[in-house]
Design a protein around this motif. Sequence first.
Motif, PDB file in Angstrom:
ATOM      1  N   LEU A 160     -89.759  12.068 -36.833  1.00 40.70           N
ATOM      2  CA  LEU A 160     -90.850  13.020 -36.970  1.00 40.70           C
ATOM      3  C   LEU A 160     -92.189  12.301 -37.056  1.00 40.70           C
ATOM      4  CD1 LEU A 160     -91.393  16.069 -37.262  1.00 40.70           C
ATOM      5  CD2 LEU A 160     -91.294  15.757 -39.753  1.00 40.70           C
ATOM      6  N   LEU A 161     -92.224  11.177 -37.769  1.00 40.38           N
ATOM      7  CA  LEU A 161     -93.453  10.391 -37.867  1.00 40.38           C
ATOM      8  C   LEU A 161     -93.851   9.866 -36.497  1.00 40.38           C
ATOM      9  CD1 LEU A 161     -95.646   9.021 -39.631  1.00 40.38           C
ATOM     10  CD2 LEU A 161     -94.089   7.072 -39.851  1.00 40.38           C
ATOM     11  N   GLN A 162     -92.873   9.376 -35.747  1.00 37.53           N
ATOM     12  CA  GLN A 162     -93.149   8.858 -34.412  1.00 37.53           C
ATOM     13  C   GLN A 162     -93.688   9.957 -33.497  1.00 37.53           C
ATOM     14  OE1 GLN A 162     -89.770   7.596 -31.942  1.00 37.53           O
ATOM     15  NE2 GLN A 162     -90.852   5.668 -31.595  1.00 37.53           N
ATOM     16  N   LYS A 163     -93.155  11.175 -33.651  1.00 37.40           N
ATOM     17  CA  LYS A 163     -93.594  12.304 -32.832  1.00 37.40           C
ATOM     18  C   LYS A 163     -95.001  12.759 -33.212  1.00 37.40           C
ATOM     19  CE  LYS A 163     -92.496  17.182 -31.991  1.00 37.40           C
ATOM     20  NZ  LYS A 163     -91.568  18.303 -32.323  1.00 37.40           N
ATOM     21  N   ASN A 164     -95.254  12.896 -34.523  1.00 34.47           N
ATOM     22  CA  ASN A 164     -96.533  13.454 -34.978  1.00 34.47           C
ATOM     23  C   ASN A 164     -97.652  12.421 -35.106  1.00 34.47           C
ATOM     24  OD1 ASN A 164     -95.246  15.901 -35.150  1.00 34.47           O
ATOM     25  ND2 ASN A 164     -94.963  15.841 -37.370  1.00 34.47           N
ATOM     26  N   HIS A 165     -97.270  11.164 -35.342  1.00 36.71           N
ATOM     27  CA  HIS A 165     -98.282  10.116 -35.549  1.00 36.71           C
ATOM     28  C   HIS A 165     -97.824   8.834 -34.853  1.00 36.71           C
ATOM     29  CE1 HIS A 165     -99.861  12.731 -38.804  1.00 36.71           C
ATOM     30  NE2 HIS A 165     -98.589  12.878 -39.134  1.00 36.71           N
ATOM     31  N   PRO A 166     -97.749   8.842 -33.513  1.00 41.07           N
ATOM     32  CA  PRO A 166     -97.197   7.698 -32.769  1.00 41.07           C
ATOM     33  C   PRO A 166     -97.906   6.374 -33.028  1.00 41.07           C
ATOM     34  CG  PRO A 166     -98.356   9.222 -31.305  1.00 41.07           C
ATOM     35  CD  PRO A 166     -98.203   9.918 -32.614  1.00 41.07           C
ATOM     36  N   GLU A 167     -99.230   6.399 -33.113  1.00 38.45           N
ATOM     37  CA  GLU A 167     -99.973   5.159 -33.348  1.00 38.45           C
ATOM     38  C   GLU A 167     -99.677   4.594 -34.731  1.00 38.45           C
ATOM     39  OE1 GLU A 167    -104.596   3.472 -33.080  1.00 38.45           O
ATOM     40  OE2 GLU A 167    -104.181   5.624 -32.974  1.00 38.45           O
ATOM     41  N   LEU A 168     -99.598   5.484 -35.688  1.00 42.31           N
ATOM     42  CA  LEU A 168     -99.294   5.083 -37.057  1.00 42.31           C
ATOM     43  C   LEU A 168     -97.873   4.538 -37.135  1.00 42.31           C
ATOM     44  CD1 LEU A 168    -100.212   4.926 -39.979  1.00 42.31           C
ATOM     45  CD2 LEU A 168     -99.611   7.334 -40.251  1.00 42.31           C
ATOM     46  N   TYR A 169     -96.930   5.208 -36.480  1.00 41.03           N
ATOM     47  CA  TYR A 169     -95.542   4.736 -36.475  1.00 41.03           C
ATOM     48  C   TYR A 169     -95.448   3.335 -35.868  1.00 41.03           C
ATOM     49  CZ  TYR A 169     -90.678   4.017 -35.531  1.00 41.03           C
ATOM     50  OH  TYR A 169     -89.433   3.451 -35.494  1.00 41.03           O
ATOM     51  N   GLU A 170     -96.113   3.124 -34.746  1.00 42.28           N
ATOM     52  CA  GLU A 170     -96.056   1.825 -34.070  1.00 42.28           C
ATOM     53  C   GLU A 170     -96.582   0.714 -34.972  1.00 42.28           C
ATOM     54  OE1 GLU A 170     -97.663  -0.394 -29.983  1.00 42.28           O
ATOM     55  OE2 GLU A 170     -98.188   1.706 -30.395  1.00 42.28           O
ATOM     56  N   LEU A 171     -97.667   0.980 -35.670  1.00 39.80           N
ATOM     57  CA  LEU A 171     -98.255  -0.026 -36.552  1.00 39.80           C
ATOM     58  C   LEU A 171     -97.330  -0.326 -37.730  1.00 39.80           C
ATOM     59  CD1 LEU A 171    -100.799  -1.714 -36.672  1.00 39.80           C
ATOM     60  CD2 LEU A 171    -101.891   0.083 -37.998  1.00 39.80           C
ATOM     61  N   LEU A 172     -96.737   0.713 -38.300  1.00 43.13           N
ATOM     62  CA  LEU A 172     -95.818   0.515 -39.424  1.00 43.13           C
ATOM     63  C   LEU A 172     -94.566  -0.226 -38.967  1.00 43.13           C
ATOM     64  CD1 LEU A 172     -96.083   4.003 -41.147  1.00 43.13           C
ATOM     65  CD2 LEU A 172     -96.830   1.824 -42.106  1.00 43.13           C
ATOM     66  N   SER A 173     -94.093   0.067 -37.760  1.00 46.79           N
ATOM     67  CA  SER A 173     -92.921  -0.612 -37.231  1.00 46.79           C
ATOM     68  C   SER A 173     -93.167  -2.108 -37.101  1.00 46.79           C
ATOM     69  CB  SER A 173     -92.544  -0.013 -35.873  1.00 46.79           C
ATOM     70  OG  SER A 173     -91.351  -0.578 -35.386  1.00 46.79           O
ATOM     71  N   LYS A 174     -94.367  -2.465 -36.667  1.00 45.85           N
ATOM     72  CA  LYS A 174     -94.725  -3.878 -36.560  1.00 45.85           C
ATOM     73  C   LYS A 174     -94.863  -4.512 -37.943  1.00 45.85           C
ATOM     74  CE  LYS A 174     -97.226  -3.469 -32.165  1.00 45.85           C
ATOM     75  NZ  LYS A 174     -98.578  -3.528 -31.513  1.00 45.85           N
ATOM     76  N   ALA A 175     -95.478  -3.775 -38.860  1.00 51.55           N
ATOM     77  CA  ALA A 175     -95.724  -4.319 -40.197  1.00 51.55           C
ATOM     78  C   ALA A 175     -94.423  -4.536 -40.970  1.00 51.55           C
ATOM     79  CB  ALA A 175     -96.653  -3.387 -40.973  1.00 51.55           C
ATOM     80  N   PHE A 176     -93.535  -3.531 -40.958  1.00 50.33           N
ATOM     81  CA  PHE A 176     -92.274  -3.645 -41.689  1.00 50.33           C
ATOM     82  C   PHE A 176     -91.191  -4.371 -40.888  1.00 50.33           C
ATOM     83  CE2 PHE A 176     -93.989   0.149 -43.979  1.00 50.33           C
ATOM     84  CZ  PHE A 176     -93.898  -0.354 -45.268  1.00 50.33           C
ATOM     85  N   LYS A 177     -91.477  -4.650 -39.601  1.00 52.30           N
ATOM     86  CA  LYS A 177     -90.528  -5.298 -38.702  1.00 52.30           C
ATOM     87  C   LYS A 177     -89.227  -4.501 -38.608  1.00 52.30           C
ATOM     88  CE  LYS A 177     -92.325  -9.988 -39.263  1.00 52.30           C
ATOM     89  NZ  LYS A 177     -91.993 -11.409 -39.579  1.00 52.30           N
ATOM     90  N   GLN A 178     -89.381  -3.186 -38.524  1.00 55.73           N
ATOM     91  CA  GLN A 178     -88.232  -2.295 -38.415  1.00 55.73           C
ATOM     92  C   GLN A 178     -88.573  -1.124 -37.494  1.00 55.73           C
ATOM     93  OE1 GLN A 178     -85.897  -1.401 -42.009  1.00 55.73           O
ATOM     94  NE2 GLN A 178     -87.460  -2.461 -43.207  1.00 55.73           N
ATOM     95  N   ASP A 179     -87.635  -0.770 -36.634  1.00 53.08           N
ATOM     96  CA  ASP A 179     -87.797   0.393 -35.756  1.00 53.08           C
ATOM     97  C   ASP A 179     -86.905   1.513 -36.295  1.00 53.08           C
ATOM     98  OD1 ASP A 179     -88.238   2.185 -33.734  1.00 53.08           O
ATOM     99  OD2 ASP A 179     -87.134   1.055 -32.201  1.00 53.08           O
ATOM    100  N   THR A 180     -87.329   2.127 -37.373  1.00 58.11           N
ATOM    101  CA  THR A 180     -86.493   3.108 -38.069  1.00 58.11           C
ATOM    102  C   THR A 180     -86.177   4.337 -37.216  1.00 58.11           C
ATOM    103  OG1 THR A 180     -88.520   3.933 -39.122  1.00 58.11           O
ATOM    104  CG2 THR A 180     -87.148   2.420 -40.410  1.00 58.11           C
ATOM    105  N   ALA A 181     -87.051   4.688 -36.287  1.00 59.00           N
ATOM    106  CA  ALA A 181     -86.796   5.853 -35.441  1.00 59.00           C
ATOM    107  C   ALA A 181     -85.567   5.638 -34.560  1.00 59.00           C
ATOM    108  CB  ALA A 181     -88.007   6.156 -34.570  1.00 59.00           C
ATOM    109  N   SER A 182     -85.269   4.391 -34.251  1.00 54.34           N
ATOM    110  CA  SER A 182     -84.106   4.073 -33.426  1.00 54.34           C
ATOM    111  C   SER A 182     -82.850   3.863 -34.254  1.00 54.34           C
ATOM    112  CB  SER A 182     -84.373   2.808 -32.599  1.00 54.34           C
ATOM    113  OG  SER A 182     -85.431   3.014 -31.694  1.00 54.34           O
ATOM    114  N   THR A 183     -83.017   3.345 -35.466  1.00 48.03           N
ATOM    115  CA  THR A 183     -81.849   2.974 -36.264  1.00 48.03           C
ATOM    116  C   THR A 183     -81.385   4.063 -37.220  1.00 48.03           C
ATOM    117  OG1 THR A 183     -83.290   1.913 -37.914  1.00 48.03           O
ATOM    118  CG2 THR A 183     -82.403   0.527 -36.159  1.00 48.03           C
ATOM    119  N   LEU A 184     -82.305   4.911 -37.708  1.00 51.55           N
ATOM    120  CA  LEU A 184     -81.921   5.953 -38.664  1.00 51.55           C
ATOM    121  C   LEU A 184     -81.740   7.270 -37.929  1.00 51.55           C
ATOM    122  CD1 LEU A 184     -84.265   5.107 -41.678  1.00 51.55           C
ATOM    123  CD2 LEU A 184     -81.971   4.265 -41.172  1.00 51.55           C
TER     124      LEU A 184
END
Length: 290
Positions: A235-259
């Motif tokens: 849902l975060l990736q859908k509603n806030h894609p830029e924010l999701y991408e930045l968090l994915s880089k920061a936490f080094k996790q792609d939660t949208a793919s794994t969870l």
Amino acid sequence: MVAFILIIAFIISFSIFYSRQRKHKKGSGVFPGSWKKILDQKVVFYHNLSPEEKNRFEQDVGRFFNNVRITGINTDIDITDKLLVASSAIIPVFGFPEWDYTFLDEVLLYPDSFDSKYTINSKEETITGMVGSGTMEGKMILSKPSLHRGFDNSTDKQNVGIHEFIHLLDKEDGNIDGVPSFLNGKIYALPWLNLIQEKTAEIIKGKSDINEYGATHQREFLPVIGEYFFERPQLLQKNHPELYELLSKAFKQDTASTLKITNRRKSDIERNDPCPCGSGKKFKKCCINN
């Protein structure tokens, strides 16, 4: 002279950091099957990991137990409570193998909410989590019921345990300011600050699905959006894609793919029910075969 002072300051800071890091012990290597069952039933993040990743998660739990005391204050605690505390700590830093929290010696579990003076069930304030400072340096306080609610409901974008451990992650550079050490000096530090400002303005205007608590202070935005990132990543990736991408880089996790699923088992979900991953699609057209 100034350069010399800066060098001395760096050496002292590094020595303090290193002395704290040296005390950390490794896990025992023994992880009971009953503990694995609790994690699999209670922690969606763990449930979705591969066997190899689950093994690493378990090792992280063991190391956490060896280095951080978990104490019940006016409440009894059991292994489930302790595993949820450890999971709260490990989830945000799972992208950083063998991470140890520098500023933590003990987690205190309270029987309910409390106030800034640590009074339980206060009528003045309702606090469910806090990273200690001053005389409480090295401590974290969590409301036990709130800790459990965070893992029982994996769709509300709220998890007090994860929230407070992200604060602690932020503190690794010495300050809880909303810009943790893994963002400092990086090419995405400025974009992060710009996004905080942009998203905070949207929250204030009532034009955002991000918890309004994230707009109360810059230091609160990261843990609030971190809860969203680890609970409703699609849902975060859908509603806030830029924010999701930045968090994915920061936490080094792609939660949208794994969870991909929540703690509701697939057998409990009908084909035409909304998919629990938060995609907005029906279950039969999304995660039914995952």
